[in-house]
Design a protein around this motif. Structure first.
Motif, mmCIF file in Angstrom:
data_model
loop_
_atom_site.group_PDB
_atom_site.id
_atom_site.type_symbol
_atom_site.label_atom_id
_atom_site.label_comp_id
_atom_site.label_asym_id
_atom_site.label_seq_id
_atom_site.Cartn_x
_atom_site.Cartn_y
_atom_site.Cartn_z
ATOM 1 N N ALA A 148 9.111 2.686 -6.908
ATOM 2 C CA ALA A 148 7.904 2.491 -7.715
ATOM 3 C C ALA A 148 7.010 3.725 -7.710
ATOM 4 N N ASP A 149 6.191 3.837 -8.737
ATOM 5 C CA ASP A 149 5.135 4.849 -8.781
ATOM 6 C C ASP A 149 4.018 4.335 -7.866
ATOM 7 N N LEU A 150 3.906 4.916 -6.678
ATOM 8 C CA LEU A 150 2.990 4.370 -5.678
ATOM 9 C C LEU A 150 1.523 4.461 -6.079
ATOM 10 N N ASP A 151 1.139 5.569 -6.678
ATOM 11 C CA ASP A 151 -0.255 5.716 -7.082
ATOM 12 C C ASP A 151 -0.641 4.642 -8.102
ATOM 13 N N ALA A 152 0.248 4.414 -9.064
ATOM 14 C CA ALA A 152 -0.016 3.386 -10.075
ATOM 15 C C ALA A 152 -0.048 2.004 -9.434
ATOM 16 N N ALA A 153 0.875 1.747 -8.519
ATOM 17 C CA ALA A 153 0.937 0.442 -7.860
ATOM 18 C C ALA A 153 -0.311 0.190 -7.021
ATOM 19 N N VAL A 154 -0.808 1.218 -6.354
ATOM 20 C CA VAL A 154 -2.029 1.067 -5.561
ATOM 21 C C VAL A 154 -3.217 0.776 -6.477
ATOM 22 N N ASP A 155 -3.340 1.550 -7.561
ATOM 23 C CA ASP A 155 -4.449 1.340 -8.501
ATOM 24 C C ASP A 155 -4.473 -0.098 -9.017
ATOM 25 N N VAL A 156 -3.318 -0.554 -9.493
ATOM 26 C CA VAL A 156 -3.235 -1.898 -10.046
ATOM 27 C C VAL A 156 -3.412 -2.936 -8.944
ATOM 28 N N GLY A 157 -2.855 -2.651 -7.783
ATOM 29 C CA GLY A 157 -2.926 -3.595 -6.674
ATOM 30 C C GLY A 157 -4.345 -3.872 -6.204
ATOM 31 N N ILE A 158 -5.220 -2.890 -6.305
ATOM 32 C CA ILE A 158 -6.620 -3.101 -5.925
ATOM 33 C C ILE A 158 -7.268 -4.116 -6.861
ATOM 34 N N ASN A 159 -7.141 -3.898 -8.167
ATOM 35 C CA ASN A 159 -7.734 -4.832 -9.128
ATOM 36 C C ASN A 159 -7.061 -6.195 -9.082
ATOM 37 N N ALA A 160 -5.738 -6.189 -8.847
ATOM 38 C CA ALA A 160 -4.984 -7.441 -8.826
ATOM 39 C C ALA A 160 -5.486 -8.385 -7.740
ATOM 40 N N ARG A 161 -5.999 -7.827 -6.651
ATOM 41 C CA ARG A 161 -6.472 -8.683 -5.562
ATOM 42 C C ARG A 161 -7.987 -8.829 -5.522
ATOM 43 N N TYR A 162 -8.730 -7.756 -5.798
ATOM 44 C CA TYR A 162 -10.145 -7.753 -5.432
ATOM 45 C C TYR A 162 -11.137 -7.921 -6.579
ATOM 46 N N GLN A 163 -10.696 -7.877 -7.835
ATOM 47 C CA GLN A 163 -11.668 -8.129 -8.891
ATOM 48 C C GLN A 163 -12.153 -9.576 -8.799
ATOM 49 N N ASN A 164 -13.398 -9.792 -9.188
ATOM 50 C CA ASN A 164 -14.045 -11.098 -9.052
ATOM 51 C C ASN A 164 -14.004 -11.586 -7.603
ATOM 52 N N ALA A 165 -14.053 -10.621 -6.670
ATOM 53 C CA ALA A 165 -13.999 -10.920 -5.231
ATOM 54 C C ALA A 165 -12.786 -11.777 -4.881
ATOM 55 N N GLY A 166 -11.701 -11.591 -5.631
ATOM 56 C CA GLY A 166 -10.463 -12.310 -5.339
ATOM 57 C C GLY A 166 -10.471 -13.767 -5.735
ATOM 58 N N LYS A 199 -2.534 4.705 1.429
ATOM 59 C CA LYS A 199 -3.328 4.848 0.210
ATOM 60 C C LYS A 199 -4.149 3.587 -0.061
ATOM 61 N N TYR A 200 -3.517 2.447 0.134
ATOM 62 C CA TYR A 200 -4.147 1.164 -0.207
ATOM 63 C C TYR A 200 -5.364 0.895 0.674
ATOM 64 N N LEU A 201 -5.206 1.073 1.966
ATOM 65 C CA LEU A 201 -6.302 0.807 2.894
ATOM 66 C C LEU A 201 -7.500 1.712 2.610
ATOM 67 N N GLU A 202 -7.221 2.957 2.305
ATOM 68 C CA GLU A 202 -8.300 3.890 1.983
ATOM 69 C C GLU A 202 -9.102 3.389 0.782
ATOM 70 N N ARG A 203 -8.400 2.888 -0.231
ATOM 71 C CA ARG A 203 -9.060 2.385 -1.426
ATOM 72 C C ARG A 203 -9.848 1.107 -1.137
ATOM 73 N N VAL A 204 -9.265 0.218 -0.349
ATOM 74 C CA VAL A 204 -9.939 -1.041 -0.033
ATOM 75 C C VAL A 204 -11.247 -0.773 0.700
ATOM 76 N N LYS A 205 -11.224 0.121 1.685
ATOM 77 C CA LYS A 205 -12.416 0.419 2.472
ATOM 78 C C LYS A 205 -13.506 1.095 1.646
ATOM 79 N N ALA A 206 -13.131 1.687 0.525
ATOM 80 C CA ALA A 206 -14.098 2.394 -0.319
ATOM 81 C C ALA A 206 -14.742 1.493 -1.372
ATOM 82 N N LEU A 207 -14.268 0.248 -1.510
ATOM 83 C CA LEU A 207 -14.833 -0.645 -2.520
ATOM 84 C C LEU A 207 -16.302 -0.927 -2.219
ATOM 85 N N LYS A 208 -17.141 -0.840 -3.245
ATOM 86 C CA LYS A 208 -18.578 -1.000 -3.061
ATOM 87 C C LYS A 208 -18.982 -2.465 -3.171
ATOM 88 N N SER A 209 -19.602 -2.962 -2.116
ATOM 89 C CA SER A 209 -20.129 -4.320 -2.108
ATOM 90 C C SER A 209 -21.641 -4.269 -2.306
#
Length: 451
Positions: free
Chosen positions: A240-258, A280-290
């Protein structure tokens, strides 16, 4: 009284007097009266009004989005996007209802035979709080365009949104009483279903609520459509294209607070890319603004109520006692639950076996594609799955092996007005959206003509 509580401030913002049984019956009668005229209204006129509804939504999207954010905590930027999507579904059915409902010729030994699609009458919609406008419009746009009337029993926590939706149709010029929001609690739903003027019922919500509504509708021999929970897998293969999978994976789980039935809740990683993906994924998750849902820069708001955050914390706590490891998050602060990632999970842990209706991602690795499919299918739910790989031909060969209502390749599972939406197993039955959605609440009438 029915109250709306702002989950971010924990303050009461709206109060509504619950309708009596007599008032509900009167509103249903009025909806049926409106239907008697609306069913004979031309598709051209229906489409004109539905286009108007889309215009009203866009003109008032800032106010409607603010109501959503205040009632259930959705970040306002995501709430505006929800309103825009509602306008899209109105326009889609305004443009396509005529071909979708056109008579279908069928070759038989008759001189002429065909199927007609005719409206049923007043449809009851029982809808949830997580997408308080979209869940309603994805039902209402096709149902009204098909010639039906509708009464809405919205979630008690978002009654202002329910009133706003009724307002949209009134401002758009639809006949009075054709669409009405019933200000009632869940205890009154069964009695509404038994009303002879109600011809069918649709529900989006929890498995217990779906079971109760389907049982009541079944006893009355009335059609029902259920869109219930999900425990979607998000599968990433070695190629898989990891960068694309990480990008999509963040929204797939965390939009609308899941808080979504179709959110990715189980992250399945092939062993060859697991470490690189997780870094890559953990870095992105920790950067999400609450923060404050009314702040344009907020990505993670709060749960719709503190009780939802409590339930999530319990699911995490039990899973940790069973051996799971929390990499980030996991502890609530009142109604706020942080973006959470959990590893070392097993199939029997709550965070993996149950639906986690919040920002929790459970992570598991696998060796082979066969193993990934088996893990994905080992669920009582069957709403959707995402599969990430560069081998599209191979991915298409795998589609039929997933026990799901939808398979999305290199994309998150999402609803789209053009595509059928719904699940199997305990995720429900029936379909919304597309040509299938508008044909759920119609009488498919056979016409046979012989000379």
């Amino acid at each position: 009284m029915i109250h709306s509580i702002n989950p971010y401030t924990d303050k009461k913002i709206y109060s509504f007097s619950e309708l009596t049984d007599e008032e509900v019956s009167l509103k249903t009668d009025r909806a049926d009266d409106a239907f008697s005229t609306w069913k004979n209204t031309s598709l051209e006129e229906r489409a004109k009004l539905m286009f108007n509804a889309a215009k009203v939504l866009r003109e008032h999207k800032t106010d409607y989005a603010k109501t959503i954010s205040m009632e259930m905590g959705k970040p306002v930027k995501q709430a505006v996007a929800e309103i825009e999507k509602c306008a899209w579904v109105c326009e889609y059915y305004a443009e396509n209802a005529e071909p979708f409902l056109a008579d279908e010729s069928i070759v038989t030994d008759a001189h002429k035979s065909y199927a007609k699609f005719e409206p049923l009458g007043v449809i009851l919609a029982v809808m949830p709080w997580n997408y308080p406008f979209w869940q309603v419009f994805r039902f209402a746009a096709p149902a009204l365009m098909a010639g039906n009337a509708a009464v809405l029993k919205h979630a008690s926590s978002v009654m202002k949104s329910g009133n706003n939706i009724q307002e949209v149709f009134e401002k758009a010029g639809f006949p009075k009483n054709l669409f009405q929001n019933l200000i009632i609690g869940s205890s009154k739903v069964e009695k509404v279903i038994t009303n002879k003027k109600i011809k069918a019922v649709t529900l989006t919500g929890s498995q217990p609520a779906g079971s109760a509504v389907a049982s009541a509708a079944g006893r009355e021999i009335k059609k029902s459509v259920l869109e219930l929970g999900g425990n979607n897998a998000f599968i990433v293969l070695n190629d898989a294209d990891l960068d694309a999978a990480v990008d999509v994976g963040i929204n797939a789980r965390y939009q609308n607070a899941g808080q979504s039935c179709i959110a990715a809740k189980r992250l399945l990683l092939q062993e060859g890319i697991a470490d690189a993906f997780m870094e890559k994924y953990l870095e992105r998750v920790k950067a999400l603004k609450s923060g404050d849902p009314l702040d344009e820069s907020t990505y993670i708001g709060v749960m719709a109520s503190e009780s939802h955050a409590v339930e999530l914390e319990m699911q995490v706590g039990i899973s940790v006692k069973m051996g799971a490891k929390v990499l980030t998050g996991g502890k609530r602060d009142k109604a706020y639950f942080p973006p959470t990632v959990i590893t070392d999970v097993t199939a029997e842990m709550p965070v993996f076996k149950e639906e986690t209706f919040g920002p929790i991602m459970a992570v598991k690795t696998f060796k082979t594609v066969d193993e990934a499919i088996a893990i994905s299918n080992n669920s009582s739910f069957g709403l959707g799955v995402s599969l990430f790989t560069k081998d599209i031909a191979k991915a298409e060969e795998l589609v039929s092996r997933f026990d799901e209502g939808a398979v999305f390749i290199n994309e998150l599972v999402k609803s789209d007005p053009r595509l059928p939406f719904g699940g199997i197993k305990k995720s429900g039955f029936g379909r919304e959206l597309g040509i299938f959605g508008i044909r759920e609440f119609v009488n498919i009438k056979t016409v046979f003509i012989q000379k």
